[in-house]
Scaffold this motif. Structure first.
Motif, short mmCIF file in Angstrom:
data_model
loop_
_atom_site.label_atom_id
_atom_site.label_comp_id
_atom_site.label_asym_id
_atom_site.label_seq_id
_atom_site.Cartn_x
_atom_site.Cartn_y
_atom_site.Cartn_z
N MET A 274 23.19 -6.67 9.23
CA MET A 274 22.17 -6.32 8.27
C MET A 274 21.02 -7.47 8.12
O MET A 274 19.79 -7.05 8.02
CB MET A 274 22.84 -6.64 6.83
N LEU A 275 21.32 -8.59 8.33
CA LEU A 275 20.06 -9.71 8.34
C LEU A 275 19.13 -9.21 9.44
O LEU A 275 17.91 -9.49 9.42
CB LEU A 275 20.83 -10.99 8.74
N THR A 276 19.83 -9.09 10.49
CA THR A 276 18.99 -8.81 11.77
C THR A 276 18.06 -7.41 11.46
O THR A 276 16.88 -7.60 11.96
CB THR A 276 19.71 -8.40 13.03
N PHE A 277 18.36 -6.55 10.85
CA PHE A 277 17.64 -5.38 10.60
C PHE A 277 16.43 -5.75 9.62
O PHE A 277 15.24 -5.42 9.66
CB PHE A 277 18.51 -4.30 9.92
N MET A 278 16.95 -6.81 8.50
CA MET A 278 15.99 -7.20 7.60
C MET A 278 14.67 -7.80 8.33
O MET A 278 13.65 -7.80 7.89
CB MET A 278 16.59 -8.08 6.70
N ILE A 279 15.12 -8.75 9.17
CA ILE A 279 13.91 -9.57 10.08
C ILE A 279 13.17 -8.67 10.69
O ILE A 279 11.96 -8.51 11.07
CB ILE A 279 14.52 -10.53 10.99
N SER A 280 14.15 -7.39 11.35
CA SER A 280 13.46 -6.61 12.33
C SER A 280 12.30 -5.94 11.38
O SER A 280 10.95 -5.60 11.84
CB SER A 280 14.25 -5.61 12.83
N GLY A 281 12.68 -5.25 10.39
CA GLY A 281 11.59 -4.80 9.38
C GLY A 281 10.57 -5.51 9.08
O GLY A 281 9.43 -5.17 8.97
N GLY A 282 10.97 -6.66 8.53
CA GLY A 282 9.77 -7.71 8.05
C GLY A 282 8.62 -8.00 9.33
O GLY A 282 7.70 -8.08 9.01
N LEU A 283 9.36 -8.01 10.50
CA LEU A 283 8.38 -8.53 11.68
C LEU A 283 7.42 -6.98 11.84
O LEU A 283 6.23 -7.12 11.99
CB LEU A 283 9.00 -8.61 12.93
N ALA A 284 8.15 -5.72 11.72
CA ALA A 284 7.35 -4.59 11.79
C ALA A 284 6.08 -4.69 10.72
O ALA A 284 5.05 -4.34 10.90
CB ALA A 284 7.98 -3.40 11.62
N ALA A 285 6.65 -4.83 9.42
CA ALA A 285 5.74 -4.85 8.23
C ALA A 285 4.58 -5.83 8.69
O ALA A 285 3.26 -5.71 8.32
CB ALA A 285 6.36 -5.07 7.18
N ILE A 286 4.81 -7.11 9.29
CA ILE A 286 3.69 -8.10 9.38
C ILE A 286 2.86 -7.75 10.41
O ILE A 286 1.61 -7.59 10.18
CB ILE A 286 4.42 -9.44 9.87
N ALA A 287 3.38 -7.10 11.40
CA ALA A 287 2.31 -6.64 12.49
C ALA A 287 1.69 -5.63 11.95
O ALA A 287 0.17 -5.51 12.33
CB ALA A 287 3.49 -6.11 13.56
N ALA A 288 2.14 -4.64 11.30
CA ALA A 288 1.29 -3.39 10.77
C ALA A 288 0.33 -3.98 9.74
O ALA A 288 -0.93 -3.54 9.90
CB ALA A 288 2.31 -2.35 10.13
N SER A 289 0.57 -4.93 8.93
CA SER A 289 -0.27 -5.40 7.89
C SER A 289 -1.45 -6.16 8.55
O SER A 289 -2.74 -6.20 8.07
CB SER A 289 0.41 -6.23 6.66
N LEU A 290 -1.02 -6.90 9.61
CA LEU A 290 -2.25 -7.69 10.30
C LEU A 290 -3.21 -6.87 11.01
O LEU A 290 -4.28 -7.16 11.11
CB LEU A 290 -1.61 -8.81 11.12
N SER A 291 -2.54 -5.63 11.58
CA SER A 291 -3.36 -5.02 12.45
C SER A 291 -4.28 -3.94 11.75
O SER A 291 -5.06 -3.35 12.24
CB SER A 291 -2.54 -4.37 13.68
N ALA A 292 -3.49 -3.57 10.75
CA ALA A 292 -4.17 -2.31 10.18
C ALA A 292 -5.65 -2.60 9.86
O ALA A 292 -6.40 -1.56 10.00
CB ALA A 292 -3.47 -2.29 8.64
#
Lengths: 344, 287, 254
Positions: B189-207
């Motif tokens: 579960m934690l891994t999925f949490m981190i994975s999702g968080g990383l995706a959110a950071i990547a998208a928010s930074l590049s948007a």
């Protein structure tokens, strides 16, 4: 024996219904929708042979579908080749590309194969999208001819097109039936169950997988080519991943690795989609979770669920009756009967 | 020369985004051996959540990103619980199809909520600065600095904390991790949490330098798959290095070969890699 | 020499799984390979059957070097094997699962299947008969029409035997055939192996169940850390000091 009689009657009923359908409805729109589902079915059967019977999930099938469609379109519109020659060539071109891709892709397994084919699908899409001089780029190809006349038979109206597509669908199903119910089919299933085991019982897995991939892309190409001549216009979107997902969904809902699955799944989902027209682009709100739920709870789809339900009933019945005659005999006559039905 | 430096900088920026997305993908693969095709949807939703927070609630860019990380991280956990966990013993074809189902659903959902239009995200860091005659936008610098910061934090978390080392342990040997008393469910579960968080950071930074739209995750996640095959499925350094390699290759390819076909570079790279090494570049020998 | 390995070596990265093993399998006998867990027994099988390439050394079968052959070609030459777990197609009957075992002795292709040629029908029949024959041989005639998911663990082992036998092998490699079944059933499988030898099929097996091994084998090789530490008759092995030390010193899993 009863089960086979049953199967025989179902097959006969399906063919009769399919033949009589246009006369029964008289509604051109319905005929149009069903013709379109038949075309999808051909593609789904192709995918089924690879993903369902051999265990290799291809995510490039929209790409192959598009290659078939564009080959036909380009050959007829730009090169002015006779329709039927173009149809054959379109299937061959698609299979040839399938062969080339397969030589590399089939060295990979499981996740790698899925990711690889996903990327291959995307490459095919991008090439179609960007190769404007040949494919017309984003504008697509227009003016693709309907099938040309064979003697007195013309394929200009929806009714004759319906029967033409039905003919190809029945041809596909007959091919699939015979392939699956043969030593070759057993070989593919053995590869799906365990590639290592298959190899140690003397099966050349690479050769067999390549044969399956080529066949599978052949049917994807055939579906694409028929689509092009039926819709008469194609754009790069038909090669996009969403089409692969559509094909997969039809297959999964119907039943992956079953012969009736592609028919059941495609008819049902295309029909349901008609009632969900108001949802348009949002239909995936329903189909997405449906796909996920099916794979969790009914991994072999509707047809698989019916099979296991029948099996349970069969077991109960068996306990009361004597053990049946040699099923080898049953199977022989069963497939003979099936053959007659499908050829007749 | 200036063009080259400019392109290298662009490559670095694009590579930063790729690396972050690939990191999330590789973490999940390492733990659960699932190629999460729905990861692109997490990325896309990450962009939308940040955008919505800024537009609707008028939140500050950074605060919006934090909320986005939390929301997408939780979504990742939900995905693991509802879909991947029940399928952990199913044949390998099933989890991939389920992931595709989730992807379709989330995309349609995004389209329903936000529409199919391309949206722009404004940024408080729109300034342009000039160093040695080469222009950089602040946002691009921010992407690079932000990505490196996140990677360092992730590294410290995985190496220096108990939970982090549990993730590493489990990715190396699931049964072993279970035997030494690691709660594999929690780690997943934690891994999925981190994975999702990383995706959110990547998208928010590049948007702000790209656009926000329902299909924005497609290409990025496909390329992220190429990257993790390049870098070794499940390998963390591999995802980072692979991300930058692809970033540079693409931006140089776009300049010196063809802009139309720049997206093909990643896939051709993959075709070449898998042709030579069917198990990926860094496959462990034998079994 | 029937089947022999010469200086067979397999390295995985820096690890040596099988180290310089010379071994010859005696025709018409039961040959056994024993050793603690991780001794390289399965890897040894995998190299012989062509699933893993060897790092160096040779495998010679009836005077022919088969080291570099792919596993399907090796199977065609008459070398069959089983796995510790056999993946059967569970939605199908036991008979249907075994029919494909004789596929390697047939020639019919996709075209035969599609056109339903004469060759197709004769070969279908041939494979079916072979499957019935081997199922009878392993004592599973009663289970032939059962679904593969409904049979017991012991029956699954026998199906694995049947599948291997359907390939018409001269030698069969059995990877822990008696793992996970009870002593009575083990006894039954031992009898089956003896029956195979009587029929002229050479047997080579990996096993942990010492009692059975000592009772049925004609020749035993002991592997430890990938190296052959002893070879001989059961009596010789039981009295061998190195073997006893290997078992006591290593993990006592046997």
């Amino acid at each position: 024996m009863q089960a086979f009689l049953n199967q025989k009657t179902i097959t006969a009923a399906f063919i009769l219904l399919a033949v009589a359908f246009p006369i029964l409805t008289q509604n051109n729109y319905f005929i149009y929708i069903v013709t379109l589902s038949f075309i999808w079915m051909i593609g789904v059967y192709g995918l089924n042979l690879l993903a369902g019977y051999t265990g290799y999930l291809s995510l490039a099938h929209a790409g192959f579908f598009a290659v078939g469609a564009y080959s036909l379109g380009i050959l007829t519109v730009k090169a002015g080749i006779n329709y039927w020659a173009a149809l054959v060539l379109a299937c061959l071109i698609t299979s040839f590309i399938g062969l080339l891709i397969g030589l590399i892709a089939l060295r990979t397994k499981e996740h790698f194969f899925a990711i690889y084919t996903l990327c291959v699908g995307y490459i095919l899409y991008l090439v179609i999208y960007n190769w404007e001089s040949i494919t017309g780029g984003v504008r697509g190809l227009i003016g693709i001819p309907a099938p040309s006349n064979i003697g007195p038979i013309s394929f200009q109206n929806p009714l004759s097109q319906y029967y033409l597509v039905l003919f190809f669908l029945l041809f596909t199903i007959l091919m699939m039936y015979r392939i699956v119910h043969s030593l070759s089919g057993r070989t593919f299933i053995a590869i799906r169950n365990s590639e290592e085991l298959a190899q140690t019982i003397g099966i050349s897995t690479m050769k067999n997988k390549l044969v399956v991939l080529v066949l599978s892309t052949f049917f994807a190409g055939l579906a694409g080519a028929l689509y092009a001549s039926f819709i008469r216009f194609i754009g790069p979107d038909i090669g996009y991943i969403t089409i692969t997902f559509d094909l997969l969904m039809y297959l999964l809902v119907g039943g992956i690795g079953t012969l009736a699955g592609p028919i059941v799944g495609t008819l049902l989902l295309v029909w349901v989609s008609q009632y969900l027209q108001f949802l348009q682009d949002y239909r995936m709100l329903i189909f997405g979770p449906l796909l996920t739920l099916i794979i969790i709870f009914y991994p072999r789809g509707i047809v698989g669920a019916i099979y296991s339900w029948k099996m349970k009933l069969g077991k109960k019945a068996k306990r009361t009756s004597d053990r049946g005659k040699s099923s080898g005999h049953d199977k022989g006559t069963g497939s003979m009967a099936e053959k007659k039905v499908e050829e007749g | 020369m200036e063009l080259l430096v400019q392109q290298l900088f662009n490559g670095l920026t694009v590579g930063s985004v790729y690396s972050l997305v690939a990191l999330g993908l590789t973490l999940v693969y390492g733990i659960l051996h699932i190629p999460n095709f729905a990861h692109g949807a997490l990325y896309m939703l990450g962009g939308y959540v940040t955008l919505t927070m800024m537009l609707l609630w008028g939140l500050n860019y950074w605060l919006a990103i934090v909320i986005s990380i939390l929301v997408i991280g939780l979504l990742g956990v939900l995905m693991e619980r509802l879909v991947f966990h029940p399928l952990r013993k199913a044949p390998p074809i099933h989890d991939k199809i389920a992931a595709i189902g989730i992807l379709l659903f989330l995309e349609a959902l995004a389209q329903l909520i936000w529409g199919a239009d391309y949206r722009t995200m404004s940024t408080p860091y729109g300034q342009v600065i000039n160093i040695f005659g080469i222009t950089f936008t602040m946002q691009r610098i921010l992407i690079n600095v932000g990505a490196i910061f996140v990677m360092v934090m992730l590294y410290l978390f995985l190496k220096k904390t108990f939970v982090g080392s549990a993730i590493i342990a489990m990715s190396q040997n699931r049964e072993g991790a279970h035997l030494v008393g690691i709660n594999t469910n929690k780690v997943a579960m934690l891994t999925f949490m981190i994975s999702g968080g990383l995706a959110a950071i990547a998208a928010s930074l590049s948007a702000p330098i790209n656009l926000v739209f329902p299909g924005m995750g497609h290409l990025v996640v496909l390329k992220a798959f190429v990257i993790i095959i390049l870098g070794g499925m499940g390998s963390i350094p591999g995802a980072i290095v692979g991300g930058y390699i692809l970033g540079f290759t693409e931006s140089l390819g776009a300049t010196y070969i063809s802009n139309d076909y720049k997206d093909l570079i990643a896939f051709l790279l993959l075709v070449i890699i898998l042709s030579i090494k069917p198990q990926g570049l860094f496959a462990k020998g034998g079994h | 020499m029937f089947l022999e390995t010469k200086h067979l070596t397999k390295q995985f990265g820096g690890l040596v799984a099988v180290n310089n093993v010379d071994f010859s399998i005696e025709k018409g006998k039961i040959n056994a390979i024993i050793g603690p867990n991780g001794a390289g027994k399965s890897t040894f099988f995998n190299i012989i059957s062509g699933l893993h390439p060897s790092s160096s050394g040779q495998v010679i079968f009836k005077g022919k070097d088969i080291t570099k052959l792919p596993s399907n070609k090796i199977a065609k030459l008459g070398v069959a094997r089983t796995f510790q777990t056999t993946h059967l197609f569970e939605q199908s009957t036991v008979l249907d699962n075994v029919i494909v075992g004789h596929r390697l002795r047939t020639k019919s292709n996709l075209l035969d299947a599609v056109l339903r040629t004469k060759r197709f029908w004769t070969e279908e029949q041939k494979c079916r008969e072979k499957a019935i024959e081997v199922l009878d041989f392993v004592g599973l005639t009663h289970a032939a029409h059962k679904m593969a998911d409904s049979i017991t663990q012991e029956e699954k082992k026998r199906v694995a035997f049947a599948l291997a036998l359907a390939t018409d092998p001269e030698v069969v490699f059995l990877d822990e055939p008696a793992a996970g079944i009870n002593p009575d059933e083990t006894e039954g499988l031992a009898l089956l192996m003896e029956k195979m030898v009587q029929k002229g099929i050479t047997v080579c097996l990996i096993e942990h169940k010492m009692q059975m091994i000592m009772k049925i084998s004609d020749k035993i090789m002991v592997l430890n850390h990938g190296e052959k530490i002893a070879e001989g008759t059961p009596e010789e092995i039981m009295g061998n000091q190195t073997v006893i030390e290997a078992y006591l010193g290593g993990s006592v899993s046997a």
